[in-house]
Design an enzyme around this catalytic site. Structure first.
Site, PDB file in Angstrom:
ATOM      1  N   ASP A   1       0.916  -1.030  -0.245  1.00  0.00           N
ATOM      2  CA  ASP A   1      -0.028  -0.174   0.035  1.00  0.00           C
ATOM      3  C   ASP A   1       0.799   1.144   0.019  1.00  0.00           C
ATOM      4  OD1 ASP A   1      -2.071   1.719   0.115  1.00  0.00           O
ATOM      5  OD2 ASP A   1      -3.190   0.924   1.730  1.00  0.00           O
TER       6      ASP A   1
HETATM    7  C1  BGC Z   1      -4.687   3.488   0.071  1.00  0.00           C
HETATM    8  C2  BGC Z   1      -5.002   2.749  -1.134  1.00  0.00           C
HETATM    9  C3  BGC Z   1      -4.711   3.437  -2.473  1.00  0.00           C
HETATM   10  C4  BGC Z   1      -3.323   4.039  -2.489  1.00  0.00           C
HETATM   11  C5  BGC Z   1      -3.230   4.655  -3.859  1.00  0.00           C
HETATM   12  C6  BGC Z   1      -3.513   4.178  -0.190  1.00  0.00           C
HETATM   13  O1  BGC Z   1      -3.554   5.473   0.845  1.00  0.00           O
HETATM   14  O2  BGC Z   1      -4.919   2.896   1.259  1.00  0.00           O
HETATM   15  O3  BGC Z   1      -6.249   2.059  -1.076  1.00  0.00           O
HETATM   16  O4  BGC Z   1      -4.864   2.478  -3.621  1.00  0.00           O
HETATM   17  O5  BGC Z   1      -3.485   4.960  -1.346  1.00  0.00           O
HETATM   18  O6  BGC Z   1      -3.808   5.676  -4.050  1.00  0.00           O
END
Ligand code: BGC
Length: 805
Positions: free
Chosen positions: A229
């Protein structure tokens, strides 16, 4: 050239770069070798490709895209074909915009109704979540776009989301949290998967070999790549060793340099690096790179969004058959959300929708509308005048359709909700309208449960959820009966938040989030302890009625007759729940083991089968640490919700007799809220699984918010300023994702989220400074800055020479 040959030609620098982001959403490519740069994009309910400077929180604008219903709403359709259609449209928009990887579906279990991202997730039940996710993945990947189920795993609160340790017992881990992903992987075959921010029992998800290698790859057969993530690669080297591939977002040269250093220092075997690069390239080289972007077919995708919203509407109440409305019924439209719909959640999933319908304009074309009144302020401010105007309009109509719900700030990534209540001013409006002769139909817009004591004041209630851009026309069809509602709740609506087991502990304020309820999440708890609920899991009414009869059970599954005994064509979601005969392990009173949606004309009947499968009779044996099949006669129940199961039959299964879990009496009885601390500690193996929190100052894993008790006065000031800002916004009914993200981010995140300007050594210096050694710390930060700049420049030059871009 096959993948092995390509890997053998790569330099150490190239390999390290290929496992690290090049920008916020793109990976490195080496065109000369035919290795494409992959563009990734959020995300679950529509494409969020940013045009200008990219950020992962959806702060900067993204290109227009179709906005589909949120995950929690889609799941109310109980129809994986619906999520396949959405996935397919989303995949087509990705292809048209040169995006190869979609960061979705989001599919964590809705463990607590206040969890801030429940609107993105599918269900409190792993079977339903897994099947909806698998459908979505199949749709996305049919277009050649890669799908990325997330966040793997046990990621259930937003507070401290990057600095939280989910302490969970092995049975809940396997039977709930992992089973959803297992189904998604085995039935959807995703080519990528996103690890979560949190630790699980003391190990970061992204560094968890048991999870990423043994379970995901070896046991489930996953053959894609794992992406962290955003900012969740605590230690990239440890991640790569454990089975993770891609550190995102790009951190300049910081992440590649870490891998290079580790290989040179003998801390990371180059063969492991080769293996990960090979696994990643197997997906990257197959991804379609389009040269001529086409314009997406927005009109067709709007129709897909509309059908998905329609299939997901849940009719919760329909006294005196107030619905469907007659063509001549005089309708008053009331409620802020009718004019300015609340159709999606906030954060990385937010879409710049192409064409958002609003109910006022849409209804004017098909209903006999007498007028519109706002009725309340969506930010919760009391306004008697608005209520009086709404009352006056309602008296001129036969039916007032009242749009209520949660506002934009109440459901957002990065923030858990404070309360399950509907804002007071909306409840006051419903009370005022209840005293009139006019009938009231409420339409609820929310992506997660609210309390519904006010439902006694309305004659009809439709839970439309967060419908995406085409909700209004779908709702008109339902109101007029052109479409018979067939959605069912994928998450229970409890009567009160007090009924939620261990609700008072959520979200957990410190590092260890204890999953005290174990398997007893949602209906698994309420049904086991017979707690009354407002609307049960699996519940939803129809304009027709269905009759269940004549069940027989054999090896293949449960067979029964379903008959439409009403006057309208409609679809019913028939559900199979199974009760284990096993007395040795603890079990919820019953668990969902299958479902199917059947459409029947009036008077029509069908012989329906809900098959048994690999998930029907299994349980995790905590002693042997493997799946087992407890022997005995299982009870199978079939019906239309977890609380209305008219058919029952037994089915004998051979298997094993697991050793008893007698040291967990309150888990055996389901009365988990009565368990003593000692019992909880035994369940969770707390001594081993909880992380110790530092008592002598802050560490790289402390959050920026925790600087409020730092030794350094400036650090304290920064934390307090951030806190004050959040409180001020909250008082206005607003929130700032940016500030929330920083507030909840651990120090180590700074090295991941600053595009290479700051590396880990500098972060260590910062922590020394906030712990009261300002000069020593700042010296490290400054010298680290120059060292990092020098090394980064050199590596960037080298990669440039090696055609890595
Ligand atoms: C979120 C993800 C997301 C990623 C990219 C993160 O903060 O938890 O779900 O895909 O950012 O935007």
């Amino acid at each position: 050239m096959n993948i092995k040959q390509i890997v053998s030609q790569l330099t150490l620098e190239q390999k390290a770069a290929l496992l690290s982001g090049a920008t916020t959403f793109d990976t490195f490519g080496i065109r000369k070798l035919g290795i494409p740069s992959l563009a990734m994009s959020d995300g679950p309910s529509g494409l969020r490709k940013q045009e200008g400077a990219a950020d992962n929180l959806g702060l900067n604008g993204s290109i227009p895209a179709t906005c589909f219903p949120s995950g929690s709403t889609l799941a109310n359709s109980w129809d994986p074909a619906v999520s396949t259609a959405v996935g397919q449209a989303l995949g087509e928009e990705s292809q048209a915009n040169e995006v190869q990887v979609i960061l979705g579906p989001a599919m964590n279990i809705q463990k607590n109704p206040l969890s801030g991202r429940n609107f993105e997730y599918y269900s409190e039940d792993p079977l339903l979540a897994g099947r909806m996710a698998a459908g979505y993945i199949r749709g996305v990947q049919a277009t050649g776009t890669v799908a990325t189920p997330k966040h793997f795993a046990v990621n259930n609160q937003e507070l401290r989301r990057m600095a939280s340790n989910s302490v969970v017992d092995q049975r809940a881990l396997h039977e709930l949290y992992l089973t959803a992903f297992e189904i998604a992987v085995k039935e959807g075959h995703p080519k990528a998967l996103m690890s979560s921010y949190n630790m699980i029992n003391g190990t970061y998800a992204n560094e968890n070999r048991a999870l990423l290698q043994e379970t995901l790859r070896d046991s489930w057969g996953f053959d894609g790549f794992v992406v962290s993530d955003w900012g969740g690669d605590n230690d990239h080297v440890a991640g790569v060793k454990a089975g993770s591939h891609m550190a995102m977002p790009g951190s300049g040269m910081v992440a590649p340099q870490e891998l290079i250093d580790a290989v040179k220092a003998g801390k990371l075997d180059e063969s492991v690096l080769n293996q990960r690069v090979g696994e990643f390239l197997a997906v990257a080289m197959a991804a379609k790179e389009k040269s001529t972007p086409e314009k997406p077919n927005f009109a067709a995708h709007h129709e897909t969004a509309r059908k998905a919203a329609a299939a997901s509407m849940v009719l919760l109440k329909n006294d005196q058959a107030i619905l469907p409305l007659g063509a001549k019924t005089r309708v008053a439209i009331i409620g802020d959300f009718a004019q300015k719909p609340r159709y999606q959640g906030a954060g990385s999933s937010a879409v710049n929708a192409v064409h958002v319908e609003n109910f006022v304009d849409t209804a004017a074309k098909v209903l006999n509308v007498v007028g519109y009144e706002k009725g309340f302020d969506r930010n919760g401010k009391a306004d008697e005048h608005l209520i009086q105007e709404a009352k006056a309009l309602a008296t001129e109509s036969d039916v007032a359709v009242v749009f209520i719900g949660l506002n934009e700030a109440q459901e957002s990534e990065g923030k858990d909700r404070d309360s399950m209540a509907l804002p007071d001013n909306q409840v006051a409006l419903l009370e005022a309208l209840a005293n009139l002769k006019t009938s009231v139909v409420a339409v609820l817009s929310a992506g997660a449960p609210v309390t519904t004591a006010w439902a006694k004041d309305v004659d009809g209630l439709i839970y439309q959820g967060l419908t995406g851009e085409a909700g209004a026309s779908a709702l008109c069809d339902v109101l007029l009966g052109k479409l018979n509602p067939s959605g069912k709740l994928a998450e229970t609506l409890p009567i009160s938040y007090q009924d939620v087991p261990f609700g008072q502990d959520f979200p957990c304020q410190d590092a260890n989030a204890l999953y005290r309820e174990s398997l007893y999440v949602g209906y698994r708890y309420y049904d086991t302890v017979s707690k009354p609920v407002a609307f049960p899991f699996g519940f939803g009414l129809s304009y027709t009625q269905f009759e269940y009869s004549a069940m027989s059970i054999d090896d293949a599954g449960a067979h029964f007759t379903l008959r439409n005994i009403g006057a309208k064509t409609g679809a019913e979601v028939a559900q199979l729940y199974v009760k284990s005969p096993d007395q040795n392990l603890y079990h919820p009173v019953h668990e969902l083991k299958g479902f199917t949606k059947v459409t029947l004309a009036p008077g029509e009947q069908q012989l329906v089968t809900i098959p048994f499968d690999a998930y029907t009779f299994r349980a995790w044996d905590p002693h042997k640490e493997q799946w087992c099949q407890p022997a005995g006669e299982y009870q199978c129940f079939v019906g239309g919700s977890s609380r209305k199961l008219p058919l029952q039959g037994g089915f004998k299964v051979s298997g094993t007799v697991p050793d008893p879990q007698t040291d967990l009496p309150h888990y055996m009885s389901g009365q988990v809220t009565e368990a003593s601390e000692a019992e909880v500690s035994r369940l969770l193996n707390l001594d081993e699984n909880a992380v110790k929190t530092a008592t002598d100052g802050l560490t790289i894993n402390s959050t920026i918010g925790e600087m409020s008790h730092a030794k350094n006065v400036i650090a304290r000031l920064v934390a307090r300023t951030l806190r004050r800002k959040l409180d001020r916004l909250a008082a206005k009914g607003e929130s700032s994702l940016n500030v929330l993200f920083i507030y909840n981010m651990p120090f180590r995140g700074i090295a991941k989220m600053t595009n290479g300007a700051i590396d880990q050594r500098m972060v260590d210096g910062l922590v020394v400074a906030v712990n009261g050694h300002a000069f020593r710390g700042l010296h490290r930060v400054i010298s680290g800055y120059f060292a990092n700049r020098r090394r980064s420049k050199a590596l960037a030059r080298k990669l440039g020479e090696q055609d890595c871009e």
